[in-house]
Design a protein around this motif. Structure first.
Motif, mmCIF file in Angstrom:
data_model
loop_
_atom_site.group_PDB
_atom_site.id
_atom_site.type_symbol
_atom_site.label_atom_id
_atom_site.label_comp_id
_atom_site.label_asym_id
_atom_site.label_seq_id
_atom_site.Cartn_x
_atom_site.Cartn_y
_atom_site.Cartn_z
ATOM 1 N N GLY A 1 -1.481 9.685 5.380
ATOM 2 C CA GLY A 1 -0.813 10.891 6.411
ATOM 3 C C GLY A 1 0.397 10.248 6.867
ATOM 4 O O GLY A 1 1.181 9.522 7.848
ATOM 5 N N SER A 2 1.588 11.364 6.399
ATOM 6 C CA SER A 2 2.307 11.262 7.428
ATOM 7 C C SER A 2 3.119 12.210 7.986
ATOM 8 O O SER A 2 3.082 13.629 7.437
ATOM 9 C CB SER A 2 3.624 11.177 6.280
ATOM 10 N N VAL A 3 4.385 12.247 8.617
ATOM 11 C CA VAL A 3 4.910 13.665 9.586
ATOM 12 C C VAL A 3 6.585 13.545 8.419
ATOM 13 O O VAL A 3 7.208 12.241 9.327
ATOM 14 C CB VAL A 3 4.875 13.018 10.856
ATOM 15 N N HIS A 4 7.306 14.371 8.052
ATOM 16 C CA HIS A 4 7.889 13.961 7.427
ATOM 17 C C HIS A 4 9.282 15.433 8.258
ATOM 18 O O HIS A 4 10.396 15.084 8.401
ATOM 19 C CB HIS A 4 7.947 14.324 6.226
ATOM 20 N N LEU A 5 8.529 16.728 9.075
ATOM 21 C CA LEU A 5 9.354 17.150 9.716
ATOM 22 C C LEU A 5 8.752 17.799 9.856
ATOM 23 O O LEU A 5 7.459 17.554 10.620
ATOM 24 C CB LEU A 5 9.568 18.332 7.959
ATOM 25 N N ASP B 1 2.563 8.648 -4.476
ATOM 26 C CA ASP B 1 3.985 9.777 -4.622
ATOM 27 C C ASP B 1 3.825 10.432 -2.822
ATOM 28 O O ASP B 1 2.832 11.222 -2.309
ATOM 29 C CB ASP B 1 3.391 10.629 -5.541
ATOM 30 N N HIS B 2 4.822 11.049 -2.707
ATOM 31 C CA HIS B 2 4.933 11.986 -1.946
ATOM 32 C C HIS B 2 4.378 13.642 -1.971
ATOM 33 O O HIS B 2 3.724 13.976 -3.418
ATOM 34 C CB HIS B 2 6.068 13.345 -1.582
ATOM 35 N N CYS B 3 3.513 14.167 -1.341
ATOM 36 C CA CYS B 3 3.214 15.692 -1.541
ATOM 37 C C CYS B 3 3.402 16.512 -0.082
ATOM 38 O O CYS B 3 2.446 15.983 0.744
ATOM 39 C CB CYS B 3 1.247 15.404 -1.766
ATOM 40 N N SER C 1 6.068 -1.133 1.263
ATOM 41 C CA SER C 1 7.093 -1.310 1.724
ATOM 42 C C SER C 1 7.909 0.178 1.609
ATOM 43 O O SER C 1 9.217 -0.359 1.866
ATOM 44 C CB SER C 1 7.397 -1.865 0.132
ATOM 45 N N ASP C 2 7.504 1.063 1.169
ATOM 46 C CA ASP C 2 8.250 2.722 0.914
ATOM 47 C C ASP C 2 8.972 2.899 -0.350
ATOM 48 O O ASP C 2 9.927 2.825 -0.065
ATOM 49 C CB ASP C 2 8.008 3.211 2.478
ATOM 50 N N ALA C 3 8.702 1.746 -0.770
ATOM 51 C CA ALA C 3 9.811 1.202 -2.031
ATOM 52 C C ALA C 3 9.370 2.643 -2.886
ATOM 53 O O ALA C 3 9.019 3.492 -3.400
ATOM 54 C CB ALA C 3 9.297 0.370 -3.137
ATOM 55 N N ILE D 1 -2.031 8.707 -2.612
ATOM 56 C CA ILE D 1 -0.630 9.940 -2.099
ATOM 57 C C ILE D 1 -0.245 9.911 -0.411
ATOM 58 O O ILE D 1 -1.288 9.255 0.258
ATOM 59 C CB ILE D 1 -1.911 10.995 -2.726
ATOM 60 N N GLU D 2 1.071 10.574 -0.439
ATOM 61 C CA GLU D 2 1.345 10.180 0.882
ATOM 62 C C GLU D 2 1.786 11.751 1.629
ATOM 63 O O GLU D 2 2.272 11.872 0.616
ATOM 64 C CB GLU D 2 3.169 9.291 1.092
ATOM 65 N N VAL D 3 -0.148 12.245 2.119
ATOM 66 C CA VAL D 3 0.632 14.130 2.603
ATOM 67 C C VAL D 3 1.448 14.142 3.216
ATOM 68 O O VAL D 3 0.957 13.688 4.707
ATOM 69 C CB VAL D 3 -1.137 14.187 2.676
ATOM 70 N N ALA E 1 1.069 6.062 8.394
ATOM 71 C CA ALA E 1 2.024 5.817 7.705
ATOM 72 C C ALA E 1 3.182 6.131 9.079
ATOM 73 O O ALA E 1 3.598 7.270 9.639
ATOM 74 C CB ALA E 1 2.909 6.917 6.698
ATOM 75 N N HIS E 2 4.117 5.175 8.513
ATOM 76 C CA HIS E 2 5.680 4.907 9.553
ATOM 77 C C HIS E 2 5.717 5.266 10.930
ATOM 78 O O HIS E 2 6.525 6.123 10.979
ATOM 79 C CB HIS E 2 6.915 5.325 8.686
ATOM 80 N N LEU E 3 4.966 4.758 11.598
ATOM 81 C CA LEU E 3 4.565 5.867 12.944
ATOM 82 C C LEU E 3 6.563 5.546 13.485
ATOM 83 O O LEU E 3 6.913 3.906 13.708
ATOM 84 C CB LEU E 3 3.882 4.897 13.990
ATOM 85 N N MET F 1 0.212 -1.004 -0.352
ATOM 86 C CA MET F 1 0.196 -0.090 0.375
ATOM 87 C C MET F 1 0.736 1.126 0.187
ATOM 88 O O MET F 1 -0.074 2.086 -0.168
ATOM 89 C CB MET F 1 -1.119 -0.076 1.084
ATOM 90 N N HIS F 2 1.572 0.992 -0.351
ATOM 91 C CA HIS F 2 3.172 2.242 -0.076
ATOM 92 C C HIS F 2 4.494 1.791 -0.688
ATOM 93 O O HIS F 2 5.505 1.258 -0.960
ATOM 94 C CB HIS F 2 2.829 2.397 1.432
ATOM 95 N N THR F 3 3.838 2.683 -1.662
ATOM 96 C CA THR F 3 5.320 3.111 -2.988
ATOM 97 C C THR F 3 5.513 4.643 -3.275
ATOM 98 O O THR F 3 4.311 5.059 -3.587
ATOM 99 C CB THR F 3 4.896 2.411 -3.961
HETATM 100 ZN ZN LIG Z 1 7.276 8.788 4.309
#
Ligand SMILES: [Zn+2]
Ligand SMILES: [Zn+2]
Length: 273
Positions: free
Chosen positions: A107-111, A42-44, A233-235, A81-83, A158-160, A9-11
């Motif tokens: 939903g992600s926290v990247h920064l 994809d990243h947003c 996989s976040d490939a 989409i990975e927001v 995503a990726h807690l 579910m994540h590429t």
């Molecule tokens: Zn991410």
């Protein structure tokens, strides 16, 4: 993995700033690994919407996925989409949310807007931070995640604990997540009550020999009543398609989970494992 239907579910694809992989190349790799369904997510990075056009890459991936599914039925490609950082810009998030019909929103926290370290945590040299600053940073990270779950409509968390991939995995700093147990419990309870699924992100096995979140956190999620897990996989390169899914599935089963989930048209579907 036998007759089991595997879903990644994540590429990422070339519509992400940190990948050059065409969707078709990822699809062929997924087919090679026996994966029947995967999502292009994809990243947003909403925080960057004033720096560059975040819409064109989404539309490009959307059109490509549509075309691929029209041409082949061999492997269903879902469009998502990975927001990240959407909660800082709610008006922009709403526009992105309504921009095209997604199968899944991750939903992600990247920064984290942490003083002096506002860049993505993947870019921070954690060897330079004191132990106290790292704990402060992680505290701010979990607060942002709580904020995101409160504010945004999305399907998969995503990726807690992702910063530890760098803090522990890359920089070998000793961090005990026990200090954040209350916040992690709060996050798990919040996603359970909101119907948001929890991703088992397998990109971290090489670095920390565990998934994100860890087995321990997944056990807690299960004990709290959480049952909706996805595999991601976040490939960013095709070789990493569905990587370490056998390990993750064994772990999930041994915890007690008896199905994994995927989202189509933003509806949750279950697959027995
Ligand atoms: Zn991410
Ligand atoms: Zn990702």
């Amino acid at each position: 993995m036998g007759d089991l239907i595997i879903v990644d579910m994540h590429t990422h694809s070339e519509s992400s700033h940190d990948s050059i992989c065409p969707i078709e190349e990822m699809r062929l790799s997924q087919i090679g690994k026996g994966t029947k369904i995967f999502a292009v997510t994809d990243h947003c990075d909403v925080d960057l919407f004033s720096d560059y056009d975040i819409y064109t890459p989404i539309k490009k991936a959307y059109d490509t996925v549509k075309q691929i599914n029209e041409n082949s039925k061999e492997c269903l490609v879902l469009f998502g989409i990975e927001v990240s950082e959407g909660f800082w810009h709610l008006d922009e998030y709403k526009k992105i949310h309504d921009f095209v019909p997604y199968d899944v929103i991750i939903g992600s926290v990247h920064l984290v807007k942490f003083p002096n370290y506002e860049m993505a945590y993947s870019k921070i040299d954690f060897s330079l931070l004191t132990q106290e600053t790292i704990y402060g940073y992680l505290d701010a990270y979990f607060n942002d995640m709580i904020h995101m779950i409160e504010e945004l409509d999305f399907d998969v968390l995503a990726h807690l604990t992702c910063p530890i991939r760098y803090i522990i995995g890359k920089y070998r700093r000793e961090i005990n997540l026990k200090n954040f147990e209350d916040k992690i419990t709060k996050i798990l309870k919040m996603i359970i009550s909101r119907g948001i699924a929890l991703e088992i992100n397998t990109s971290s096995y090489a670095l920390i020999n565990d998934s994100m979140p860890s087995r321990k956190i997944l056990e807690k999620y299960y004990l709290l009543g959480g049952r909706h897990i996805t595999l991601g996989s976040d490939a960013h390169i095709s070789e990493n398609a569905s990587s370490n899914f056998d390990v993750a599935l064994d772990m999930a089963k041994s915890i007690g989970f008896d199905y994994i989930c995927y989202f189509k048209d933003r509806n949750l579907n279950k697959i027995k494992i």
